[in-house]
Write a protein that holds these residues in place. Structure first.
Motif, PDB file in Angstrom:
ATOM      1  N   GLU A   1       1.112  -0.985   0.157  1.00 38.78           N
ATOM      2  CA  GLU A   1      -0.053  -0.153   0.061  1.00 38.78           C
ATOM      3  C   GLU A   1       1.107   1.322   0.063  1.00 38.78           C
ATOM      4  O   GLU A   1       0.155   2.019  -0.287  1.00 38.78           O
ATOM      5  CB  GLU A   1      -0.885  -0.712   1.449  1.00 38.78           C
ATOM      6  N   ASP A   2       2.208   1.436   0.671  1.00 36.31           N
ATOM      7  CA  ASP A   2       3.350   2.225   0.335  1.00 36.31           C
ATOM      8  C   ASP A   2       3.875   2.115  -0.868  1.00 36.31           C
ATOM      9  O   ASP A   2       4.613   3.119  -0.685  1.00 36.31           O
ATOM     10  CB  ASP A   2       3.631   2.514   1.928  1.00 36.31           C
ATOM     11  N   TRP A   3       3.626   1.154  -1.591  1.00 38.32           N
ATOM     12  CA  TRP A   3       4.138   1.077  -2.656  1.00 38.32           C
ATOM     13  C   TRP A   3       5.641   1.021  -2.431  1.00 38.32           C
ATOM     14  O   TRP A   3       6.490   1.116  -4.002  1.00 38.32           O
ATOM     15  CB  TRP A   3       4.814   3.073  -3.852  1.00 38.32           C
ATOM     16  N   THR A   4       5.970   0.357  -2.004  1.00 34.37           N
ATOM     17  CA  THR A   4       7.088  -0.040  -1.852  1.00 34.37           C
ATOM     18  C   THR A   4       7.349  -1.354  -1.643  1.00 34.37           C
ATOM     19  O   THR A   4       6.230  -2.449  -1.674  1.00 34.37           O
ATOM     20  CB  THR A   4       8.272  -0.160  -0.300  1.00 34.37           C
TER      21      THR A   4
ATOM     22  N   ALA B   1       2.544   3.235 -11.914  1.00 32.74           N
ATOM     23  CA  ALA B   1       3.831   2.590 -11.975  1.00 32.74           C
ATOM     24  C   ALA B   1       4.690   4.284 -12.807  1.00 32.74           C
ATOM     25  O   ALA B   1       5.325   3.717 -11.071  1.00 32.74           O
ATOM     26  CB  ALA B   1       3.686   1.731 -13.151  1.00 32.74           C
ATOM     27  N   ILE B   2       4.670   5.420 -13.104  1.00 30.71           N
ATOM     28  CA  ILE B   2       5.793   6.261 -12.898  1.00 30.71           C
ATOM     29  C   ILE B   2       6.011   7.310 -11.446  1.00 30.71           C
ATOM     30  O   ILE B   2       7.036   6.488 -10.618  1.00 30.71           O
ATOM     31  CB  ILE B   2       5.266   7.492 -13.281  1.00 30.71           C
ATOM     32  N   GLY B   3       4.859   7.123 -10.235  1.00 28.00           N
ATOM     33  CA  GLY B   3       5.139   7.061  -8.932  1.00 28.00           C
ATOM     34  C   GLY B   3       5.758   6.078  -8.303  1.00 28.00           C
ATOM     35  O   GLY B   3       6.359   6.413  -7.525  1.00 28.00           O
ATOM     36  N   GLN B   4       5.231   4.589  -8.094  1.00 34.99           N
ATOM     37  CA  GLN B   4       5.731   4.058  -7.971  1.00 34.99           C
ATOM     38  C   GLN B   4       7.837   4.028  -7.915  1.00 34.99           C
ATOM     39  O   GLN B   4       8.322   3.644  -7.508  1.00 34.99           O
ATOM     40  CB  GLN B   4       5.685   2.264  -7.988  1.00 34.99           C
ATOM     41  N   VAL B   5       8.523   4.667  -9.238  1.00 33.18           N
ATOM     42  CA  VAL B   5       8.762   4.313  -9.562  1.00 33.18           C
ATOM     43  C   VAL B   5       9.860   5.850  -8.469  1.00 33.18           C
ATOM     44  O   VAL B   5      11.212   5.590  -8.441  1.00 33.18           O
ATOM     45  CB  VAL B   5       9.903   4.383 -11.175  1.00 33.18           C
TER      46      VAL B   5
ATOM     47  N   TRP C   1      13.630  10.041  -4.602  1.00 37.97           N
ATOM     48  CA  TRP C   1      13.507  11.063  -5.844  1.00 37.97           C
ATOM     49  C   TRP C   1      13.100  12.495  -4.760  1.00 37.97           C
ATOM     50  O   TRP C   1      12.071  12.540  -4.561  1.00 37.97           O
ATOM     51  CB  TRP C   1      12.855  10.471  -6.942  1.00 37.97           C
ATOM     52  N   LEU C   2      13.624  13.123  -5.099  1.00 38.73           N
ATOM     53  CA  LEU C   2      12.988  14.590  -4.086  1.00 38.73           C
ATOM     54  C   LEU C   2      12.562  13.996  -2.384  1.00 38.73           C
ATOM     55  O   LEU C   2      12.077  14.565  -1.531  1.00 38.73           O
ATOM     56  CB  LEU C   2      12.500  15.300  -5.088  1.00 38.73           C
ATOM     57  N   ASP C   3      12.946  12.487  -2.251  1.00 38.25           N
ATOM     58  CA  ASP C   3      13.256  12.036  -0.812  1.00 38.25           C
ATOM     59  C   ASP C   3      11.994  11.756  -1.022  1.00 38.25           C
ATOM     60  O   ASP C   3      11.123  11.650   0.369  1.00 38.25           O
ATOM     61  CB  ASP C   3      13.239  13.316   0.386  1.00 38.25           C
ATOM     62  N   ILE C   4      11.032  11.317  -2.271  1.00 36.29           N
ATOM     63  CA  ILE C   4       9.518  10.825  -1.813  1.00 36.29           C
ATOM     64  C   ILE C   4       9.784   9.025  -1.769  1.00 36.29           C
ATOM     65  O   ILE C   4       9.946   8.533  -2.789  1.00 36.29           O
ATOM     66  CB  ILE C   4       8.855  11.400  -3.147  1.00 36.29           C
ATOM     67  N   SER C   5       9.166   9.009  -0.336  1.00 31.70           N
ATOM     68  CA  SER C   5       9.835   8.004  -0.177  1.00 31.70           C
ATOM     69  C   SER C   5       8.458   6.830   0.170  1.00 31.70           C
ATOM     70  O   SER C   5       8.426   5.898   0.529  1.00 31.70           O
ATOM     71  CB  SER C   5      10.664   7.622   1.352  1.00 31.70           C
ATOM     72  N   SER C   6       7.392   7.280  -0.099  1.00 31.43           N
ATOM     73  CA  SER C   6       6.085   7.013  -0.158  1.00 31.43           C
ATOM     74  C   SER C   6       5.108   7.414  -0.949  1.00 31.43           C
ATOM     75  O   SER C   6       5.534   7.947  -1.244  1.00 31.43           O
ATOM     76  CB  SER C   6       5.698   6.417   1.837  1.00 31.43           C
ATOM     77  N   ARG C   7       4.130   6.587  -0.818  1.00 28.91           N
ATOM     78  CA  ARG C   7       2.841   6.813  -2.111  1.00 28.91           C
ATOM     79  C   ARG C   7       1.949   7.899  -1.267  1.00 28.91           C
ATOM     80  O   ARG C   7       1.700   8.511  -1.732  1.00 28.91           O
ATOM     81  CB  ARG C   7       2.104   5.109  -1.853  1.00 28.91           C
ATOM     82  N   ASN C   8       2.245   7.691   0.368  1.00 31.72           N
ATOM     83  CA  ASN C   8       1.377   9.272   0.627  1.00 31.72           C
ATOM     84  C   ASN C   8       2.867  10.367   0.471  1.00 31.72           C
ATOM     85  O   ASN C   8       1.916  11.491  -0.145  1.00 31.72           O
ATOM     86  CB  ASN C   8       1.782   9.533   2.050  1.00 31.72           C
ATOM     87  N   MET C   9       3.938  10.398   0.768  1.00 31.43           N
ATOM     88  CA  MET C   9       4.792  11.095   0.133  1.00 31.43           C
ATOM     89  C   MET C   9       4.507  11.919  -1.376  1.00 31.43           C
ATOM     90  O   MET C   9       4.282  12.675  -1.290  1.00 31.43           O
ATOM     91  CB  MET C   9       5.955  11.175   0.093  1.00 31.43           C
ATOM     92  N   PHE C  10       4.504  10.976  -2.210  1.00 30.84           N
ATOM     93  CA  PHE C  10       3.859  11.481  -3.630  1.00 30.84           C
ATOM     94  C   PHE C  10       2.788  11.887  -3.432  1.00 30.84           C
ATOM     95  O   PHE C  10       2.377  12.939  -4.665  1.00 30.84           O
ATOM     96  CB  PHE C  10       4.003   9.800  -4.009  1.00 30.84           C
TER      97      PHE C  10
END
Length: 336
Positions: free
Chosen positions: A141-144, A293-297, A303-312
């Motif tokens: 769920e967090d895209w990791t 899929a782009i967000g998951q990459v 990228w820019l310290d984006i490390s989870s779905r919520n941050m994206f």
């Protein structure tokens, strides 16, 4: 100073019931659309304007010979609308069928030849050994993505002779014989979503597509290909640059490796971000299903310290890093 953007061209599965009418809404009366319809008419095929203007969405819209040119026309015409006074396109890539659109956007083939390739491959892609595709969601769920889960899934694929088809961020598209896909579905560890079979799709990006590759090589001349005018990133993550790319090698990749071997969209996006460090990523229409899929990459790269779905999601809500032209709220950002 212009903002830099990497442009992403979508593949199959992005023109669905919500996208019916996309061409007329955004590009009705466009000169290129008229040219594409004329090319279709000369081959005895239904006009894109007629397909797009249908009263309702039907299974015919999902057939390769209709879906591929519809998606390409939407994406190509979106690309032509980008505000070049504000944005500099520093690289172009695509997912699966989107590679053919990327060729045209990057100037490696002409607009007419780009459409002819997509239109022809819509038919050629239906020439293959028996089989299909299924999507496996590996991200949580967090895209990791858990590497141990990936290893378990790959072991199950090996047991049943199922092949990797497209690496798509936190998802894996697999391909093989229908019976093999059924057996795999019953042998997988728990996933966040059940495997989803893709209707009307063949075993793309595997050796089972040899007949399609042979047909393409016979149909499309090497002379149609030239050097890209904009850096072009393929399904291995290789960058094709102006003055250092050979047209014959680009033709060979397009109708050989690109059809017969796995398409690694994850690698393409990773190279796009690390090599070109764009201010934004622009996903051409129709639809926006590739956005996840782009967000998951981006999450995998932190990228820019984006490390989870919520941050994206938070970044997207403030000042979108990813602009999906198929999303009305974002389309206006990149169109004058």
């Amino acid at each position: 100073m212009k903002e830099t953007v990497v442009v992403v061209c979508p593949g199959r599965g992005t023109y669905n019931p919500p996208e019916l009418g996309y061409l007329s809404r955004h590009n009705g009366g466009a000169d290129w659309l008229g040219r594409f319809d004329a090319m279709r008419a000369s081959a005895g095929k239904a006009a894109l304007t007629a397909l797009d203007g249908a009263a309702k969405f039907t299974p015919a819209h999902l057939r390769g010979d209709n879906a591929a040119p519809l998606i390409h026309a939407c994406a190509w015409l979106d690309f032509l609308k980008l505000d070049r006074e504000r944005f500099e396109v520093v690289a172009v890539t695509g997912n699966s069928m989107g590679w053919y659109t990327a060729l045209a956007c990057a100037g490696a083939v002409s607009g007419e030849h780009g459409f002819a390739i997509v239109d022809g491959m819509g038919l050629n892609s239906q020439k293959h050994a028996a089989g299909g595709q299924a999507v496996l969601v590996l991200a949580g769920e967090d895209w990791t993505v858990d590497p141990a889960l990936v290893a378990t899934v790959e072991a199950a694929m090996a047991r049943h002779g199922v092949l990797p088809s497209i690496r798509l961020g936190g998802m894996l598209v697999v391909a093989g014989a229908e019976a093999a896909l059924d057996a795999l579905a019953n042998d997988l560890p728990p996933l966040s979503r059940p495997p989803m079979r893709l209707a009307g799709h063949g075993p793309f990006h595997t050796p089972l597509m040899q007949a399609s590759s042979d047909a393409a090589r016979a149909q499309f001349p090497r002379e149609w290909f030239g050097q890209p005018q904009i850096p072009l990133i393929d399904g291995r993550g290789k960058v094709w640059r102006r003055f250092e790319s050979r047209a014959d090698e680009l033709w060979e990749y397009t109708f050989g490796h690109q059809i017969l071997q796995p398409y690694d969209f994850t690698a393409a996006m990773t190279v796009a971000m690390r090599e070109f460090a764009p201010d934004r990523v622009v996903l051409l229409g129709p639809g926006e299903t590739l956005g996840g899929a782009i967000g998951q990459v981006l999450v995998s790269l932190k990228w820019l310290d984006i490390s989870s779905r919520n941050m994206f999601t938070a970044v997207q809500g403030e000042d979108p890093l990813l602009i999906s032209m198929g999303r009305p709220s974002q389309r206006g950002i990149v169109i004058p």
